[in-house]
Motif scaffolding. Structure first.
Motif, PDB file in Angstrom:
ATOM      1  N   ASP A 197       0.823  -1.209   0.000  1.00  0.00           N
ATOM      2  CA  ASP A 197       0.000   0.000   0.000  1.00  0.00           C
ATOM      3  C   ASP A 197       0.854   1.255   0.000  1.00  0.00           C
ATOM      4  O   ASP A 197       0.405   2.327  -0.444  1.00  0.00           O
TER       5      ASP A 197
ATOM      6  N   GLY B  49      -4.408  -3.468  -6.000  1.00  0.00           N
ATOM      7  CA  GLY B  49      -5.513  -4.382  -6.274  1.00  0.00           C
ATOM      8  C   GLY B  49      -5.635  -4.762  -7.740  1.00  0.00           C
ATOM      9  O   GLY B  49      -5.649  -5.956  -8.081  1.00  0.00           O
TER      10      GLY B  49
ATOM     11  N   SER C 155      -4.872  -8.505  -9.630  1.00  0.00           N
ATOM     12  CA  SER C 155      -5.821  -9.221 -10.492  1.00  0.00           C
ATOM     13  C   SER C 155      -5.173  -9.628 -11.810  1.00  0.00           C
ATOM     14  O   SER C 155      -5.353 -10.755 -12.286  1.00  0.00           O
TER      15      SER C 155
ATOM     16  N   SER D 217      -4.667 -13.079  -2.475  1.00  0.00           N
ATOM     17  CA  SER D 217      -4.864 -11.861  -3.268  1.00  0.00           C
ATOM     18  C   SER D 217      -6.289 -11.332  -3.135  1.00  0.00           C
ATOM     19  O   SER D 217      -6.506 -10.116  -3.065  1.00  0.00           O
ATOM     20  N   THR D 218      -7.284 -12.227  -3.089  1.00  0.00           N
ATOM     21  CA  THR D 218      -8.662 -11.786  -2.926  1.00  0.00           C
ATOM     22  C   THR D 218      -8.864 -11.132  -1.568  1.00  0.00           C
ATOM     23  O   THR D 218      -9.519 -10.084  -1.454  1.00  0.00           O
TER      24      THR D 218
ATOM     25  N   THR E 217      -7.253  -7.722  -1.584  1.00  0.00           N
ATOM     26  CA  THR E 217      -7.939  -6.757  -2.432  1.00  0.00           C
ATOM     27  C   THR E 217      -9.204  -6.220  -1.774  1.00  0.00           C
ATOM     28  O   THR E 217      -9.499  -5.010  -1.851  1.00  0.00           O
TER      29      THR E 217
END
Length: 600
Positions: free
Chosen positions: A52, A60, A64, A347-348, A351
């Motif tokens: 971040d 994010g 993906s 990752s999900t 995000t």
């Protein structure tokens, strides 16, 4: 952050990603077991590796696209022609029943255990639906289960990632908007996202066909073209529907792997390297986002959630998915004991968790650390127990050798039949149609597709190959193939190169078989003159004029005759020789051994 801090943070992330993978390879364990603690410790030591701060809000969307690349690469190893019958039925059930049961079960357990709201628990349930090829693949490579079990798990791990990604996006959208959806409305949203992904994937597949088969781009341009198409198509699909790009990536990968019209290089070192780097960067970056403070009062409840998923949810999913199929109890049991969580779950969670926390969803800040704990727990548990469980259930492939014989000449087919009689599981690859028909007529298993696709990962893992023998008469092909195959990590042997009038010339790669005595078409000439391949007991002297080619031990282990091993294996039970056709010799089990004449 200053530019110096960004440079140090980016460099440290790359070094940790690659260094962790090197260490894991040396320890022969899945890379995720090293990547997650390395990223976590780096995040504790310095804030400069936090995504971040390094990337900001772009993290994010970049995650993906990175996952889309990983799933496209996984799709390249999925050939629809091999997904048939009960195997296909089991895979589809594991995906749909698994998603349908895991989401509500995980949410129901997570809410009281973790003390989070039902909304946050629903998001966590959607996150934990997925499995993933980045963790399933290394575990299966270590365990080496039977071919059907491995195929089912690889297909499931790849397909359920896309399903879980879309479910996560739908749950997130519903929670942030504050609008509840009916079951019919949610199903419509899911089908819409899937449809966008399918359409984008089909368009991307057509574009890849044009680039790879019509324009015939070389290895370098062909690889970069794939990268551009996958990223471009996935980005466009994600812009229309969240995570639809994951579906598109899998569709493109499966299309390229299945359809015969793609001129795709079997080895793509740049693409494989890029995917490996992306996996490492994602794991390090995401685990660096987990702070020690966020794990307070999360670790033990998340471990409890992981145990429920492993001991209750997965066995029920496996049992329901295999009902009415011809899978034996051992295969069903191993499917019930293999569902690690991996990169898509991480990752999900990364995000969506921050967005839900900003929206005031109670307990949303616990989604990422809980996912982190579940990933570590499931990968560690399955990594430590998968092999003994597979052995107990008798789904481990036999320790015997499974060589790939490359060539379709009559003497090669004869050799394949002799090795099979000696207890060796043989696979044969031949390029010409007549040779392939000869192999099939002899009852030998024929390797489909391109040679290099069969020996490259994941093809070699799925086929269970232990070695490759280049037995064709084309010296240049053998030399080139030996160089390429050796780089894939498989032991490779060849007949050697010969120049008329000179001694055999060996290639740099691989080992030369039979001291080069059968190079340059000599074997085919001798076969045409009446020589035959014979399987006979290893004890006793060889008949006059016979040369020893291989020895086979009682467990099916195959030892070729080379300069390093000119006399065969130490526990040889059967000798495979090549020479003039002689009277019968007593075979190891089946009575007289014989030469196997094969018509042209």
């Amino acid at each position: 952050m200053t530019s110096q801090q960004v440079l140090v943070g980016a460099g440290l992330t790359v070094v940790l990603a690659v260094g962790s993978q090197i260490l894991a390879a040396r320890l022969r364990i899945p890379a995720i077991i090293v990547l997650l603690p390395a990223g976590f410790l780096a995040g504790v030591a310095t804030p400069w590796v936090h995504p971040d701060q390094l990337i900001g809000s772009s993290f994010g969307p970049l995650v993906s696209l990175a996952v889309a690349l990983i799933l496209y690469d996984a799709g390249l190893g999925l050939d629809l022609r091999r997904l048939t019958g009960h195997t296909r039925r089991t895979v589809l059930r594991l995906v749909w029943i698994g998603a349908g049961l895991t989401l509500p079960a995980a949410a129901f357990v997570a809410a009281p255990l973790l003390g989070m709201s039902g909304q946050a628990a629903a998001m966590l349930g959607a996150v934990l639906v997925v499995s993933g090829p980045t963790v399933v693949g290394p575990l299966l490579a270590f365990v080496r289960p039977t071919e059907r079990v491995q195929r089912v798990l690889v297909w499931e791990g790849t397909l359920i990632d896309a399903v879980g990604g879309i479910l996560g996006a739908l749950v997130y959208g519903a929670l942030v908007s504050g609008k509840g959806r009916s079951l019919a409305g949610a199903a419509g949203e899911f089908l819409a996202s899937t449809g966008v992904g399918l359409l984008g994937g089909l368009l991307g597949a057509v574009l890849l066909w044009w680039l790879l088969s019509v324009l015939r781009l070389g290895e370098i341009l062909g690889t970069t073209a794939q990268l551009a198409v996958v990223v471009g198509v996935a980005a466009m699909c994600d812009a229309f529907r969240d995570d639809a790009g994951l579906v598109a990536a899998i569709v493109m990968g499966v299309a390229v792997a299945t359809l015969p019209h793609y001129d795709l290089p079997a080895r793509q070192p740049f693409f494989e390297t890029l995917v490996s780097l992306v996996v490492g960067l994602l794991f390090v970056s995401i685990s660096a986002s987990v702070t020690p403070g966020s794990l307070n009062h999360v670790v033990l409840p998340a471990l409890g959630l992981a145990l429920v998923l492993v001991l209750a949810v997965r066995p029920v999913v496996a049992e329901l998915s295999t009902l009415g199929t011809d899978l034996n109890p051992g295969e069903r049991g191993f499917l019930a004991w293999m569902a690690p969580r991996g990169i898509v779950a991480a990752s999900t969670a990364a995000t969506f968790s921050s967005g839900l926390a900003d929206a005031g969803i109670g307990g949303a800040e616990k989604i990422l650390p809980a996912t982190f704990v579940v990933i570590v727990a499931t990968v560690t548990l399955y990594g430590l127990t998968a092999l003994p469980v597979a052995r107990r259930l008798r789904v481990v492939r036999p320790a015997r050798s499974r060589p790939l014989l490359v060539g379709g000449a009559p003497w090669v087919v004869d050799l394949g039949r002799a090795l099979r009689e000696a207890g060796v599981e043989v696979l044969v690859w031949a390029g010409r149609r007549g040779e392939r028909e000869r192999v099939t007529a002899a009852g030998l298993e024929l390797a489909e597709g391109e040679l290099l696709a069969a020996v490259a990962e994941p093809g070699a893992e799925e086929l269970g190959l232990t070695s490759v023998f280049l037995l064709g008469d084309d010296d240049q092909f053998n030399t080139l193939a030996a160089t390429v195959i050796e780089s894939e990590g498989l032991p490779v042997y060849h007949l050697g190169r010969s120049v008329a009038g000179d001694a055999p010339v060996t290639a740099d790669a691989g080992e030369v078989l039979f001291d080069g005595a059968l190079s340059g078409g000599t074997a085919s000439e001798r076969y045409a003159s009446g020589a035959r391949v014979v399987a006979r007991p290893a004890q006793g002297a060889l008949p006059p004029g016979h040369a020893l080619l291989f020895t086979v031990d009682a467990s099916g282990g195959l030892t070729p005759m080379t300069a390093k091993k000119p006399t065969g294996g130490p526990n040889a039970r059967t000798s495979v020789t090549f020479g003039p056709e002689t009277g019968p010799a007593t075979g190891p089990e089946t009575g007289p051994a014989r030469g196997h004449a094969t018509g042209c």
